[in-house]
Write an enzyme that holds these catalytic residues in place. Sequence first.
Site, PDB file in Angstrom:
ATOM      1  N   HIS A  75      57.761   2.524  -7.874  1.00 41.26           N
ATOM      2  CA  HIS A  75      56.390   2.992  -8.175  1.00 41.26           C
ATOM      3  C   HIS A  75      55.309   2.091  -7.606  1.00 41.26           C
ATOM      4  CE1 HIS A  75      55.158   0.424 -11.803  1.00 41.26           C
ATOM      5  NE2 HIS A  75      56.428   0.098 -11.661  1.00 41.26           N
ATOM      6  N   CYS A  99      45.733  -9.075 -22.388  1.00 46.87           N
ATOM      7  CA  CYS A  99      45.349  -9.023 -23.803  1.00 46.87           C
ATOM      8  C   CYS A  99      46.608  -9.088 -24.654  1.00 46.87           C
ATOM      9  CB  CYS A  99      44.667  -7.702 -24.121  1.00 46.87           C
ATOM     10  SG  CYS A  99      43.021  -7.595 -23.444  1.00 46.87           S
ATOM     11  N   SER A 113      60.450  -2.277  -6.185  1.00 50.56           N
ATOM     12  CA  SER A 113      60.154  -1.296  -7.227  1.00 50.56           C
ATOM     13  C   SER A 113      59.576  -0.037  -6.595  1.00 50.56           C
ATOM     14  CB  SER A 113      59.136  -1.881  -8.202  1.00 50.56           C
ATOM     15  OG  SER A 113      58.741  -0.927  -9.148  1.00 50.56           O
ATOM     16  N   THR A 138      74.806   6.022 -14.653  1.00 50.47           N
ATOM     17  CA  THR A 138      74.563   7.069 -13.651  1.00 50.47           C
ATOM     18  C   THR A 138      73.221   6.829 -12.982  1.00 50.47           C
ATOM     19  OG1 THR A 138      75.836   8.623 -14.964  1.00 50.47           O
ATOM     20  CG2 THR A 138      74.343   9.570 -13.316  1.00 50.47           C
ATOM     21  N   ASN A 149      50.819 -10.266  -7.541  1.00 48.51           N
ATOM     22  CA  ASN A 149      50.280  -9.003  -8.031  1.00 48.51           C
ATOM     23  C   ASN A 149      48.820  -9.102  -8.456  1.00 48.51           C
ATOM     24  OD1 ASN A 149      52.104 -10.565  -9.862  1.00 48.51           O
ATOM     25  ND2 ASN A 149      51.018  -9.405 -11.437  1.00 48.51           N
TER      26      ASN A 149
HETATM   27  N1  PLP Z   1      57.239  -8.066 -10.078  1.00 46.97           N
HETATM   28  C1  PLP Z   1      55.935  -7.913  -9.761  1.00 46.97           C
HETATM   29  C2  PLP Z   1      55.297  -8.852  -8.793  1.00 46.97           C
HETATM   30  C3  PLP Z   1      55.197  -6.875 -10.329  1.00 46.97           C
HETATM   31  O1  PLP Z   1      53.909  -6.733  -9.995  1.00 46.97           O
HETATM   32  C4  PLP Z   1      55.841  -6.017 -11.246  1.00 46.97           C
HETATM   33  C5  PLP Z   1      55.070  -4.948 -11.937  1.00 46.97           C
HETATM   34  O2  PLP Z   1      53.898  -5.113 -12.240  1.00 46.97           O
HETATM   35  C6  PLP Z   1      57.193  -6.202 -11.540  1.00 46.97           C
HETATM   36  C7  PLP Z   1      57.856  -7.241 -10.934  1.00 46.97           C
HETATM   37  C8  PLP Z   1      57.940  -5.292 -12.467  1.00 46.97           C
HETATM   38  O3  PLP Z   1      58.181  -4.074 -11.824  1.00 46.97           O
HETATM   39  P1  PLP Z   1      58.699  -2.758 -12.591  1.00 46.97           P
HETATM   40  O4  PLP Z   1      57.476  -2.100 -13.154  1.00 46.97           O
HETATM   41  O5  PLP Z   1      59.352  -1.942 -11.539  1.00 46.97           O
HETATM   42  O6  PLP Z   1      59.656  -3.194 -13.647  1.00 46.97           O
END
Ligand code: PLP
Length: 362
Positions: free
Chosen positions: A187, A306, A185, A225, A137
């Site tokens: 979003h 932070c 995920s 649910t 990420n």
């Molecule tokens: N795994 C990675 C690599 C992510 O970048 C993130 C969110 O930043 C997550 C897991 C967690 O995802 P969620 O926001 O759907 O809990």
Amino acid sequence: MVYLDANASEPLRPEARAAVLAALESPGNPSSIHAAGRAARRRLEAARETLAARFGAAPEDVVFTSGATEADALAIHGLGDGRRVIAGATEHDAVRAAAPGAEILPVDGAGVADLAALERLLASGPPALVCLMLANNETGTIQPVTAAAALCRRHGARLHVDAVQAAGRMPVDLGALGATSLALSSHKLGGPAGAGALLLAPEAAAALAPLIRGGGQERGRRGGTPPLPAIAGFAAAAAAAGDAAALAPLRDAAEAAARAAGAVVIGAAAPRLANTTCLALPGAAAETQVIALDLAGIAISAGAACSSGKVAASHVLAAMGLGELARCAIRVSLPWNATDTDIADFAAAYAAMAARIARRAA
Ligand code: PLP
């Protein structure tokens, strides 16, 4: 505002918005047996089939969750079976927090996992659950997951893959990767927040122990649910998301502009997601850059977290051996709808910021 923080959350895709609204307007719980309940059930199963087809699992082996934090935790606790856990050094906190005692698999200077070290770890003890993310990420670094999966199979280990940042940006297929499970995920691929999924390989489906028990939803693997509007939006976003290849020239242009202003591109030697770049500006604290760019209307994030008023260097950049440079790194992550103008605006703001910081330091 120019939004270049897609790895935090992608902007909602129009297809996802339409699917969310349609589901919101239809009452009904998928567990009810009346016509409204059956319609809700059809919507839920259609979403499950879309995700299964898109990411290489059987529909009955898609478990909906609240997001990827839950999906990662479900995989680690639910497939752990008392096994020791081995986790990549650059895993997300969703994995790290679910496996606090994990043995750490080191990465090289570009953030790529050391497969020889994985083989040594696998050979050194009883069967393990290995966690290795598909793409990071913070840096976009892509891990050699297929090769890791082959090693895991040879040593009787399970492999959980956090594919959150890879999904919708590069090919992701649970079967082709040869992994045991895959976390997604909504979003992060242009759907609404509030939905995620754990995809299971057939041999893992029977082994999974639930984290949340309840009314038997999700075949008893996740009680509660299901949030149908979020799930419908998730599936619509997944169907609409191709890959991020078209963003590569824009990302390259952003990197060229940043390099011209004195930046170092972190992880450039590794295969990376086309939408992500991690830029370090020597001598300029990450939070100073985030604020300066925010004032110029550009939304990016720091490569450092932070906590309690202190800025700690990110564990990802620390694992890559970046030392002090880690405190000077920002993450620029292009959303699916990024434009040339966005990048031109970023380039101008970055150059002005770097010049100001250099003047102040002189
Ligand atoms: N795994 C990675 C690599 C992510 O970048 C993130 C969110 O930043 C997550 C897991 C967690 O995802 P969620 O926001 O759907 O809990």
